[in-house]
Design an enzyme around this catalytic site. Structure first.
Site, short mmCIF file in Angstrom:
data_model
loop_
_atom_site.label_atom_id
_atom_site.label_comp_id
_atom_site.label_asym_id
_atom_site.label_seq_id
_atom_site.Cartn_x
_atom_site.Cartn_y
_atom_site.Cartn_z
N ASP A 152 101.84 170.15 59.48
CA ASP A 152 100.96 168.99 59.69
C ASP A 152 100.66 168.43 58.30
O ASP A 152 99.82 168.95 57.58
CB ASP A 152 99.68 169.44 60.40
CG ASP A 152 98.65 168.34 60.55
OD1 ASP A 152 98.97 167.17 60.25
OD2 ASP A 152 97.51 168.66 60.94
N GLY A 206 99.04 165.85 56.38
CA GLY A 206 98.01 164.83 56.47
C GLY A 206 97.79 164.11 55.15
O GLY A 206 98.40 164.44 54.13
N ARG A 232 95.40 167.01 53.33
CA ARG A 232 95.78 168.42 53.36
C ARG A 232 97.12 168.61 54.07
O ARG A 232 97.49 167.82 54.95
CB ARG A 232 94.72 169.26 54.08
CG ARG A 232 93.34 169.18 53.46
CD ARG A 232 92.38 170.17 54.10
NE ARG A 232 92.20 169.91 55.52
CZ ARG A 232 91.57 170.73 56.36
NH1 ARG A 232 91.08 171.88 55.92
NH2 ARG A 232 91.44 170.43 57.64
N TYR A 288 99.92 152.20 72.70
CA TYR A 288 100.31 151.19 71.71
C TYR A 288 101.54 150.41 72.17
O TYR A 288 102.50 151.00 72.67
CB TYR A 288 100.61 151.85 70.37
CG TYR A 288 99.40 152.11 69.50
CD1 TYR A 288 98.15 152.39 70.04
CD2 TYR A 288 99.51 152.08 68.12
CE1 TYR A 288 97.06 152.65 69.24
CE2 TYR A 288 98.42 152.34 67.29
CZ TYR A 288 97.20 152.62 67.86
OH TYR A 288 96.12 152.86 67.05
N GLY A 335 99.58 157.03 64.92
CA GLY A 335 99.79 158.19 64.08
C GLY A 335 100.27 159.38 64.89
O GLY A 335 99.67 159.72 65.92
N ASP A 392 100.03 162.40 64.32
CA ASP A 392 99.02 163.46 64.42
C ASP A 392 98.13 163.25 65.63
O ASP A 392 97.77 164.20 66.33
CB ASP A 392 98.19 163.55 63.14
CG ASP A 392 97.57 162.22 62.73
OD1 ASP A 392 97.99 161.14 63.21
OD2 ASP A 392 96.64 162.26 61.89
N ARG A 393 97.79 161.98 65.91
CA ARG A 393 96.97 161.68 67.08
C ARG A 393 97.76 161.97 68.36
O ARG A 393 97.23 162.60 69.29
CB ARG A 393 96.51 160.23 67.05
CG ARG A 393 95.54 159.93 65.91
CD ARG A 393 95.40 158.44 65.63
NE ARG A 393 94.71 157.73 66.70
CZ ARG A 393 94.69 156.39 66.78
NH1 ARG A 393 95.33 155.65 65.89
NH2 ARG A 393 94.02 155.81 67.76
N THR A 420 90.26 162.43 56.73
CA THR A 420 90.17 161.38 55.72
C THR A 420 89.63 160.11 56.36
O THR A 420 88.83 159.39 55.77
CB THR A 420 91.55 161.14 55.10
OG1 THR A 420 92.05 162.37 54.58
CG2 THR A 420 91.46 160.12 53.98
#
Length: 254
Positions: free
Chosen positions: A6, A8, A11, A95, A102, A104-105, A127
């Site tokens: 992951d 990001g 991190r 979307y 993203g 990650d989402r 963030t």
């Protein structure tokens, strides 16, 4: 073994999936101010028998290329970068341009839906602060991207001559500038979350649960309680993706 990453904005977190299918915790480090390859050598120095490397990234192409080059050097593998699709793993992306969501989402949605299929609000305090709604059928109902409380505080301090948030603490009735800045940032974030959650149901109906994760979750949780704290949803979602793609014989994407 499958290596899961992951990547990001602040991190890099990683884990692995062994032959038994269980997610094994790995490590985490802030990558903004450290040489990425040197840190990865320390983190992954003891890894052996890595058969595939799956990456969920929201960083720049240059950072992705640096990571991909190291994965190829260290393991002899092409890094497999996951991009948000229109639909996968029981999730339907809201979307119009699915890849703009993203990844990650998207992966967090997949993990949360696999954990419990219901109307729910996913909040990631990183963030940026992301707030998303997912229904029981796995449809993404849309979401918000808000400045995190930390980013709000930095913006206020940077834009004013005599405001300092150092040493500030949350207070229901702040009586110092620093406390006012800290408390204001947390109230603003909590207000956005609660307003968005309330928009999902009719007046008087039960509000959906909040799943809260991310590095900034601790300071937000008291203002949102009760919440369900979640950890590493992106990595859990990435494990689901890697398992699904492996079963389908998906090719590497480098």
């Amino acid at each position: 073994m499958k290596l899961l990453v992951d990547f990001g904005n602040t991190r890099l977190k990683w884990a692995s999936v062994a032959a038994d299918g269980q997610l094994r915790p790995g490590g985490v480090f802030a990558h903004a101010d450290v040489p990425l390859v040197a840190e990865l050598r320390r983190e992954w120095g003891g890894l052996a028998r890595v058969q595939s490397a799956w990456i969920a990234s929201v960083v720049s192409s240059a950072h992705e290329q640096e990571l991909a080059a190291f994965v190829r050097e260290r393991f002899g593998l092409a890094a497999r970068f996951v991009r948000s699709p229109a639909a996968a793993l029981g999730i339907r992306n809201a979307y119009a341009q699915p890849e703009r969501l993203g990844v990650d989402r998207f992966l967090a949605f997949a993990a949360a839906h696999a954990r419990h299929a219901r109307l729910q609000v996913l909040v990631s305090a990183g963030t940026a602060l992301t707030i998303d709604a997912l229904d029981a059928d796995g449809s993404h109902l849309g979401g918000l991207i808000v400045a995190s409380p930390q980013a709000m505080r930095l913006a206020v301090v940077a834009g004013t001559a005599r405001v300092d948030a150092r040493g500030g603490q949350f207070s229901q009735r702040p009586r110092s500038t620093a406390d006012a800045v800290v408390t204001g940032s947390l109230y603003a974030a909590a207000g956005a979350i609660e307003r968005f959650r309330a928009s999902l149901v009719a007046a008087g109906e039960t509000l959906p649960p909040i799943l809260l994760g991310g590095g900034g979750a601790d300071e937000l949780e008291p203002l949102l309680a009760p919440v369900e704290r979640v950890h590493d949803l992106v990595l859990h979602g990435l494990a689901l993706w890697a398992g699904d793609a492996a079963a389908a014989g998906a090719p590497a994407d480098d």
